[in-house]
Design an enzyme around this catalytic site. Structure first.
Site, PDB file in Angstrom:
ATOM      1  CB  CYS A 138      11.471 -11.878   2.768  1.00  0.00           C
ATOM      2  SG  CYS A 138      10.049 -11.362   1.623  1.00  0.00           S
ATOM      3  CB  CYS A 145       8.922  -5.721   6.634  1.00  0.00           C
ATOM      4  SG  CYS A 145       9.283  -7.503   7.188  1.00  0.00           S
TER       5      CYS A 145
HETATM    6  N1  SAH Z   1       5.201 -11.730   3.486  1.00  0.00           N
HETATM    7  C1  SAH Z   1       3.925 -11.740   3.825  1.00  0.00           C
HETATM    8  C2  SAH Z   1       3.716 -12.521   5.102  1.00  0.00           C
HETATM    9  C3  SAH Z   1       4.990 -12.036   6.291  1.00  0.00           C
HETATM   10  S1  SAH Z   1       4.771 -10.357   6.860  1.00  0.00           S
HETATM   11  C4  SAH Z   1       3.144 -10.628   3.794  1.00  0.00           C
HETATM   12  O1  SAH Z   1       3.843  -9.435   3.613  1.00  0.00           O
HETATM   13  O2  SAH Z   1       2.155 -10.510   3.859  1.00  0.00           O
HETATM   14  C5  SAH Z   1       3.305 -10.574   7.955  1.00  0.00           C
HETATM   15  C6  SAH Z   1       2.602  -9.306   8.296  1.00  0.00           C
HETATM   16  O3  SAH Z   1       3.142  -8.295   9.099  1.00  0.00           O
HETATM   17  C7  SAH Z   1       2.258  -8.432   6.942  1.00  0.00           C
HETATM   18  O4  SAH Z   1       1.198  -7.883   6.767  1.00  0.00           O
HETATM   19  C8  SAH Z   1       3.411  -7.265   6.885  1.00  0.00           C
HETATM   20  O5  SAH Z   1       3.263  -6.312   6.027  1.00  0.00           O
HETATM   21  C9  SAH Z   1       3.485  -7.079   8.501  1.00  0.00           C
HETATM   22  N2  SAH Z   1       4.554  -6.343   9.023  1.00  0.00           N
HETATM   23  C10 SAH Z   1       5.925  -6.452   8.608  1.00  0.00           C
HETATM   24  N3  SAH Z   1       6.655  -5.610   9.321  1.00  0.00           N
HETATM   25  C11 SAH Z   1       5.753  -5.093  10.231  1.00  0.00           C
HETATM   26  C12 SAH Z   1       6.310  -4.048  11.066  1.00  0.00           C
HETATM   27  N4  SAH Z   1       7.423  -3.594  11.666  1.00  0.00           N
HETATM   28  N5  SAH Z   1       5.167  -3.752  12.092  1.00  0.00           N
HETATM   29  C13 SAH Z   1       3.825  -4.235  11.819  1.00  0.00           C
HETATM   30  N6  SAH Z   1       3.480  -4.984  10.751  1.00  0.00           N
HETATM   31  C14 SAH Z   1       4.593  -5.646   9.839  1.00  0.00           C
HETATM   32 FE1  SF4 Z   2       8.601  -9.897   3.052  1.00  0.00          FE
HETATM   33 FE2  SF4 Z   2       8.408  -8.423   5.073  1.00  0.00          FE
HETATM   34 FE3  SF4 Z   2       7.465  -7.591   2.832  1.00  0.00          FE
HETATM   35 FE4  SF4 Z   2       6.163  -9.790   4.100  1.00  0.00          FE
HETATM   36  S1  SF4 Z   2       6.352  -7.475   4.463  1.00  0.00           S
HETATM   37  S2  SF4 Z   2       6.818  -9.381   1.682  1.00  0.00           S
HETATM   38  S3  SF4 Z   2       8.108 -10.676   4.929  1.00  0.00           S
HETATM   39  S4  SF4 Z   2       9.685  -7.816   3.385  1.00  0.00           S
END
Ligand code: SAH
Ligand code: SF4
Length: 408
Positions: A138, A145
């Site tokens: 990403c 994340c």
């Molecule tokens: N990029 C998109 C979709 C993929 S992430 C977005 O950000 O919405 C899918 C979900 O997982 C998002 O709500 C993101 O914020 C959450 N997420 C990412 N890392 C996480 C983590 N370590 N623990 C819990 N949720 C997380």
């Molecule tokens: Fe990208 Fe992770 Fe942020 Fe979703 S939560 S936009 S996958 S960096």
């Protein structure tokens, strides 16, 4: 305890050049394929309908099974194309039935080993949800994340997105006349095993708008995979200009990764907020096409200890969302090696959830699923990324040097 099934195909033994697969293609893509091999124009549309039915309704893996298509054309198709799915290099099954597949996409050229992505299946009694990826890695860098720390990034093609659904249905035996693997946990309500799709794997789906839109076109087609638009949720970190077009062109459910109620904090957690602040994001949500009490927006809120989990923030969340048909999804933070965040304590999450609930929102705390196999949100990260740049280069070179195997 985790059951781990070894690789089903050894990537190293795979030919570099393979016949291109028809699986994952749109109708337009299939039309092109037929034109390429010289099928007369007046016949093509009818042939696409037949191929579509065999590929997406029946899930066949062999041209010879396409009995409505004459032997001659079947042979011609097999000579130029395949019905290959991405190879599943590992499958892990959690004690709670969650499955995680590591897939390698076909190589796109001599210097490409093929993108590697993960895909997670979460079965419940009345539904089976597949969490798919829209990109490898990403480009956004949300601080909590794991995917955001991956350096290798590219959009997945339409075919690669659709292929994730095809692999899941294939592995689960979710096609006519097929059975699920022995002992597999699948829904028992008589419906499809893969009934819902969430774009919550790797990547920002609205940065791959066309790829995702066309994939959703294939996935929802009622002559094929036939998953309704209301059963598909696209999750975005807040690419404001694309939210309206998402509703108009894809008509799916929308999820917003909100995670903070003040711009200052959201700028840090979701840096895209500096470009599209909370006010603009919520304005785009209010205008989301088709929004109603039956079609609510899901707001995701990851619970980070001491960062965004106070009572005051819960109250502010409720205030901000006033007037928007919404569901609030509290996600326990999934830690990953090297992160500076911790998940909020359970009683804090309960207290937060209570405030949201009292304000009239259902606020399910998303039960962590598949934790034992690291299948949770934000933890998907490709194995390739973990190799050093030098090791990757060597791999690429080794691939480039390998004798190309011509399509037979
Ligand atoms: N990029 C998109 C979709 C993929 S992430 C977005 O950000 O919405 C899918 C979900 O997982 C998002 O709500 C993101 O914020 C959450 N997420 C990412 N890392 C996480 C983590 N370590 N623990 C819990 N949720 C997380
Ligand atoms: Fe990208 Fe992770 Fe942020 Fe979703 S939560 S936009 S996958 S960096």
């Amino acid at each position: 305890m985790t059951a781990s099934v070894p690789a089903t195909a050894a990537p190293a033994a795979e030919p570099v050049l393979r016949r291109p697969s028809l699986v994952g293609r749109t109708r337009a893509g299939l039309l092109e394929a037929l034109a390429e091999i010289g099928v007369p124009e007046k016949e093509r549309r009818m042939r696409v309908g037949q191929l579509w039915n065999w590929i997406y309704h029946y899930g066949v893996r062999d041209f010879d099974a396409m009995t409505t298509i004459g032997k001659g054309l079947r042979g011609q198709l097999a000579e130029h194309f395949s019905l290959d799915l991405p190879s599943v290099t590992a499958e892990q099954v959690s004690t709670d039935g969650t499955r995680k597949w590591l897939m390698r996409m076909p190589s796109t050229g001599p210097h490409d080993r093929g993108a590697e992505i993960e895909c997670v299946y979460i079965p419940e009694v009345d539904r089976g949800t597949l969490c798919v990826s829209s990109q490898v890695g990403c480009t956004l860098t949300c601080t909590f994340c794991h995917t955001g720390t991956q350096r290798l990034v590219r959009n997945l093609t339409t075919e690669e997105i659709v292929a994730q659904v095809m692999v899941a249905r294939d592995r689960l035996g979710d096609f006519p006349n097929r059975r699920p693997p022995e002992g597999a946990f699948v829904p028992n309500d008589g419906g499809r095993f893969v009934s819902n799709i969430v774009f919550m794997g790797m990547g920002e789906p609205l940065y791959n708008f066309d790829g995702v839109r066309d994939a959703i076109g294939v996935i929802t087609d009622d002559q094929g995979l036939s998953i309704g638009r209301r059963r598909i949720t696209v999750s975005t970190s807040g690419v404001v200009p694309q939210i309206g077009p998402l509703g108009e062109e894809m008509g799916t459910m929308l999820a917003i990764s909100l995670h903070a109620v003040r711009d200052e904090l959201r700028n840090e957690l979701v840096p895209l907020n500096k470009k599209y602040p909370i006010k603009d994001l919520l304005e785009a949500c209010r205008n989301y096409p088709g929004l109603s009490n039956a079609k609510r927006i899901t707001f995701e809120y990851v619970m980070l200890k001491g960062v965004n989990d106070s009572d005051a923030e819960a109250r502010e969340l409720v205030r901000l969302l006033k007037g928007i048909p919404a569901k609030i999804n509290l996600i326990p933070f999934n830690p990953w090696p090297g992160t500076k965040y911790e998940c909020s304590d359970w009683d804090r999450i309960e207290r937060f959830s209570e405030i949201v609930f009292r304000a009239g929102y259902a606020s399910p705390v998303r039960t962590p699923r598949g934790r034992d196999i690291l299948a949770a949100c934000g933890q998907l990260k490709s194995e390739t990324e973990k190799l050093s740049a030098r090791a990757r280069l060597m791999l690429d070179e080794a691939q480039a040097d390998a004798p190309a195997v011509a399509a037979e």
